[in-house]
Design a protein around this motif. Structure first.
Motif, PDB file in Angstrom:
ATOM      1  N   SER A 264       3.700  -8.124   5.724  1.00 22.96           N
ATOM      2  CA  SER A 264       2.647  -9.050   5.287  1.00 22.96           C
ATOM      3  C   SER A 264       3.135  -9.773   4.041  1.00 22.96           C
ATOM      4  O   SER A 264       4.115  -9.370   3.405  1.00 22.96           O
ATOM      5  CB  SER A 264       1.357  -8.281   4.980  1.00 22.96           C
ATOM      6  OG  SER A 264       1.550  -7.404   3.882  1.00 22.96           O
ATOM      7  N   VAL A 265       2.445 -10.829   3.683  1.00 21.61           N
ATOM      8  CA  VAL A 265       2.834 -11.636   2.528  1.00 21.61           C
ATOM      9  C   VAL A 265       2.306 -10.997   1.249  1.00 21.61           C
ATOM     10  O   VAL A 265       1.145 -10.597   1.163  1.00 21.61           O
ATOM     11  CB  VAL A 265       2.297 -13.069   2.647  1.00 21.61           C
ATOM     12  CG1 VAL A 265       2.625 -13.862   1.387  1.00 21.61           C
ATOM     13  CG2 VAL A 265       2.881 -13.749   3.870  1.00 21.61           C
ATOM     14  N   GLY A 266       3.164 -10.890   0.259  1.00 19.95           N
ATOM     15  CA  GLY A 266       2.784 -10.403  -1.052  1.00 19.95           C
ATOM     16  C   GLY A 266       3.370 -11.302  -2.117  1.00 19.95           C
ATOM     17  O   GLY A 266       3.937 -12.363  -1.811  1.00 19.95           O
ATOM     18  N   SER A 271       6.759 -15.015  -6.893  1.00 23.70           N
ATOM     19  CA  SER A 271       7.277 -15.620  -5.670  1.00 23.70           C
ATOM     20  C   SER A 271       6.728 -14.906  -4.446  1.00 23.70           C
ATOM     21  O   SER A 271       6.291 -13.752  -4.524  1.00 23.70           O
ATOM     22  CB  SER A 271       8.812 -15.561  -5.654  1.00 23.70           C
ATOM     23  OG  SER A 271       9.365 -16.251  -6.746  1.00 23.70           O
ATOM     24  N   ARG A 272       6.737 -15.594  -3.333  1.00 24.81           N
ATOM     25  CA  ARG A 272       6.324 -15.010  -2.063  1.00 24.81           C
ATOM     26  C   ARG A 272       7.227 -13.810  -1.741  1.00 24.81           C
ATOM     27  O   ARG A 272       8.451 -13.893  -1.854  1.00 24.81           O
ATOM     28  CB  ARG A 272       6.446 -16.072  -0.961  1.00 24.81           C
ATOM     29  CG  ARG A 272       6.081 -15.587   0.448  1.00 24.81           C
ATOM     30  CD  ARG A 272       6.432 -16.678   1.459  1.00 24.81           C
ATOM     31  NE  ARG A 272       6.153 -16.257   2.830  1.00 24.81           N
ATOM     32  CZ  ARG A 272       5.055 -16.567   3.511  1.00 24.81           C
ATOM     33  NH1 ARG A 272       4.114 -17.301   2.926  1.00 24.81           N
ATOM     34  NH2 ARG A 272       4.891 -16.155   4.743  1.00 24.81           N
ATOM     35  N   TYR A 273       6.620 -12.708  -1.321  1.00 27.70           N
ATOM     36  CA  TYR A 273       7.368 -11.479  -1.077  1.00 27.70           C
ATOM     37  C   TYR A 273       6.819 -10.803   0.176  1.00 27.70           C
ATOM     38  O   TYR A 273       5.714 -10.266   0.175  1.00 27.70           O
ATOM     39  CB  TYR A 273       7.250 -10.555  -2.293  1.00 27.70           C
ATOM     40  CG  TYR A 273       7.864  -9.184  -2.131  1.00 27.70           C
ATOM     41  CD1 TYR A 273       9.116  -9.011  -1.550  1.00 27.70           C
ATOM     42  CD2 TYR A 273       7.185  -8.052  -2.591  1.00 27.70           C
ATOM     43  CE1 TYR A 273       9.682  -7.752  -1.422  1.00 27.70           C
ATOM     44  CE2 TYR A 273       7.746  -6.777  -2.476  1.00 27.70           C
ATOM     45  CZ  TYR A 273       8.989  -6.635  -1.895  1.00 27.70           C
ATOM     46  OH  TYR A 273       9.542  -5.389  -1.779  1.00 27.70           O
ATOM     47  N   GLU A 274       7.576 -10.863   1.251  1.00 24.09           N
ATOM     48  CA  GLU A 274       7.165 -10.207   2.480  1.00 24.09           C
ATOM     49  C   GLU A 274       7.658  -8.765   2.481  1.00 24.09           C
ATOM     50  O   GLU A 274       8.839  -8.508   2.244  1.00 24.09           O
ATOM     51  CB  GLU A 274       7.714 -10.962   3.699  1.00 24.09           C
ATOM     52  CG  GLU A 274       7.093 -12.340   3.891  1.00 24.09           C
ATOM     53  CD  GLU A 274       7.502 -12.961   5.210  1.00 24.09           C
ATOM     54  OE1 GLU A 274       8.349 -12.368   5.915  1.00 24.09           O
ATOM     55  OE2 GLU A 274       6.978 -14.044   5.531  1.00 24.09           O
ATOM     56  N   GLY A 275       6.735  -7.838   2.729  1.00 27.08           N
ATOM     57  CA  GLY A 275       7.107  -6.432   2.689  1.00 27.08           C
ATOM     58  C   GLY A 275       6.288  -5.595   3.658  1.00 27.08           C
ATOM     59  O   GLY A 275       5.326  -6.068   4.269  1.00 27.08           O
ATOM     60  N   ASN A 316       5.197  -3.762  -0.166  1.00 31.51           N
ATOM     61  CA  ASN A 316       4.335  -4.567  -1.041  1.00 31.51           C
ATOM     62  C   ASN A 316       2.858  -4.197  -0.961  1.00 31.51           C
ATOM     63  O   ASN A 316       2.018  -4.796  -1.636  1.00 31.51           O
ATOM     64  CB  ASN A 316       4.503  -6.068  -0.737  1.00 31.51           C
ATOM     65  CG  ASN A 316       4.021  -6.453   0.647  1.00 31.51           C
ATOM     66  OD1 ASN A 316       3.589  -5.605   1.429  1.00 31.51           O
ATOM     67  ND2 ASN A 316       4.100  -7.747   0.966  1.00 31.51           N
ATOM     68  N   ARG A 317       2.496  -3.207  -0.130  1.00 30.35           N
ATOM     69  CA  ARG A 317       1.108  -2.755  -0.044  1.00 30.35           C
ATOM     70  C   ARG A 317       1.082  -1.245   0.161  1.00 30.35           C
ATOM     71  O   ARG A 317       1.988  -0.686   0.780  1.00 30.35           O
ATOM     72  CB  ARG A 317       0.357  -3.422   1.126  1.00 30.35           C
ATOM     73  CG  ARG A 317       0.201  -4.918   1.017  1.00 30.35           C
ATOM     74  CD  ARG A 317      -0.494  -5.484   2.257  1.00 30.35           C
ATOM     75  NE  ARG A 317      -0.482  -6.930   2.246  1.00 30.35           N
ATOM     76  CZ  ARG A 317      -1.425  -7.691   1.687  1.00 30.35           C
ATOM     77  NH1 ARG A 317      -2.465  -7.104   1.105  1.00 30.35           N
ATOM     78  NH2 ARG A 317      -1.345  -9.004   1.710  1.00 30.35           N
ATOM     79  N   VAL A 318       0.017  -0.605  -0.328  1.00 29.60           N
ATOM     80  CA  VAL A 318      -0.222   0.816  -0.080  1.00 29.60           C
ATOM     81  C   VAL A 318      -1.641   0.976   0.450  1.00 29.60           C
ATOM     82  O   VAL A 318      -2.592   0.472  -0.142  1.00 29.60           O
ATOM     83  CB  VAL A 318      -0.034   1.663  -1.355  1.00 29.60           C
ATOM     84  CG1 VAL A 318      -0.364   3.127  -1.073  1.00 29.60           C
ATOM     85  CG2 VAL A 318       1.390   1.526  -1.888  1.00 29.60           C
ATOM     86  N   LEU A 319      -1.771   1.644   1.588  1.00 25.72           N
ATOM     87  CA  LEU A 319      -3.060   1.847   2.246  1.00 25.72           C
ATOM     88  C   LEU A 319      -3.327   3.346   2.375  1.00 25.72           C
ATOM     89  O   LEU A 319      -2.398   4.147   2.372  1.00 25.72           O
ATOM     90  CB  LEU A 319      -3.055   1.208   3.640  1.00 25.72           C
ATOM     91  CG  LEU A 319      -2.519  -0.220   3.744  1.00 25.72           C
ATOM     92  CD1 LEU A 319      -2.464  -0.665   5.201  1.00 25.72           C
ATOM     93  CD2 LEU A 319      -3.361  -1.175   2.921  1.00 25.72           C
TER      94      LEU A 319
END
Length: 333
Positions: A264-266, A271-275, A316-319
């Motif tokens: 996903s986009v972060g 800057s744009r960071y896909e992770g 770039n995300r934690v769920l």
């Protein structure tokens, strides 16, 4: 106890006395089955294989050859710890095999979870076969199969679809050259722990964090890549470190991270960071047939999140997965 069905009148093992009786029975069964032959055991260092190792050492001593296979899907420092505990501290007859490339090459591009399990299970047997050729008199393969493995792998008589196969149940080839030794296959996880303590294993080993046979292979969702596997290993280590610090390690039965093959986009450094997302799972259970979710304090979740997205490249995300079993299984695959 040579059946795959637990007798309806089998007493739950909840005390040392009951565990001692079970151990005595299995020691006799193993001696009768094995005789003077040698036995290979897949020693992952987890609760099940460790208890089987201790039980077989009690039954047949040096006839047991423990084989630890590093398939490249272990948690951070897991193999190093297994060697230290079993070879250096417990003086086990331990063979260490680094088969990382062998497993990851076979798994390249494979996304179906059942196919991954079958590949891992089959290759385990191949590795053991290779080791068996180096030792005369090996006719038996010991496994830490427990009752939930069997229940979740077989199709029930009423035609229900199997929940999932396990490498030690559904992944064995039809032409297996070894006879199986499975002394704890009719026990639930809580019973295995009672037996382990009765055998004199250290408390920390008996209550070690559960870990599936296919390892991180079923937590790196979809086709496994080395970069995502590395990110998963590092994120999982952070989760375990923070749980240790806040006292949750002894409270929660199983906790881990899974990383799906999606991005996903972060934002990073403006800057744009896909992770990838790192998904935390933390459950409590007594028998692994059902599970509830641990309520983690928000401050702990925030600390874990900050560390993972800061320290682990590619995430770039934690769920946090709050689905109980049922409807979710404990593992994602």
């Amino acid at each position: 106890m040579q059946t795959n069905k637990r007798p309806d009148d089998m007493q739950r093992i909840t005390t040392k006395e009951l565990a001692d009786a079970f151990i005595a029975e299995q020691v006799q069964e193993v001696r009768k089955q094995v005789g003077d032959k040698k036995v290979l055991l897949a020693l992952s260092g987890g609760v099940d294989s460790s208890v089987v190792a201790a039980l077989l050492i009690k039954a047949i001593g040096k006839q047991l050859i423990c084989v630890h296979v590093n398939h490249g899907l272990m948690r951070k420092n897991e193999s190093e710890n297994v060697v230290e505990i079993f070879r250096n501290q417990l003086d086990a007859n331990l063979v260490y095999v680094d088969a990382t490339d062998r497993f990851l090459d076979l798994l390249a591009g494979v996304s179906d979870p059942e196919t991954k399990r079958k590949i891992i299970g089959k290759e385990f047997i191949n590795v053991f076969a290779d080791e068996a050729r180096k030792v005369d008199g090996v006719e038996f393969l010991a496994q830490g199969t427990i009752y939930p493995d069997i229940l979740e792998s077989i199709k029930q008589a009423e035609g229900k679809k199997a929940v999932k196969s396990h490498h030690n149940v559904g992944g064995l080839p039809d032409d297996l050259q070894f006879s199986l030794v499975e002394p704890i296959k009719l026990l639930f996880k809580d019973e295995v722990r009672v037996v382990g303590e009765a055998l004199g294993l250290p408390h920390g080993m008996v209550y070690r964090q559960p870990f599936p046979g296919p390892g991180l292979g079923v937590r790196c969702l979809g086709a496994i890549t080395r970069d995502r596997l590395h990110a998963l290993r590092e994120a999982d280590a952070i989760l375990r470190d923070e749980f240790d610090k806040c006292g949750l390690a002894e409270k929660v039965w199983q906790y881990f991270v899974v990383i799906p093959d999606i991005k996903s986009v972060g934002v990073k450094d403006d800057s744009r960071y896909e992770g990838w997302p790192a998904i935390i799972r933390a459950v409590n259970t007594k028998d692994a047939m059902s599970a509830t979710i641990e309520e983690i304090p928000y401050s702990v979740l925030a600390k874990i999140t900050s560390r993972i997205v800061t320290e682990v490249e590619g995430i770039n995300r934690v769920l946090y997965d709050i689905t109980p079993k049922p409807t979710g299984t404990i593992e994602w695959e």
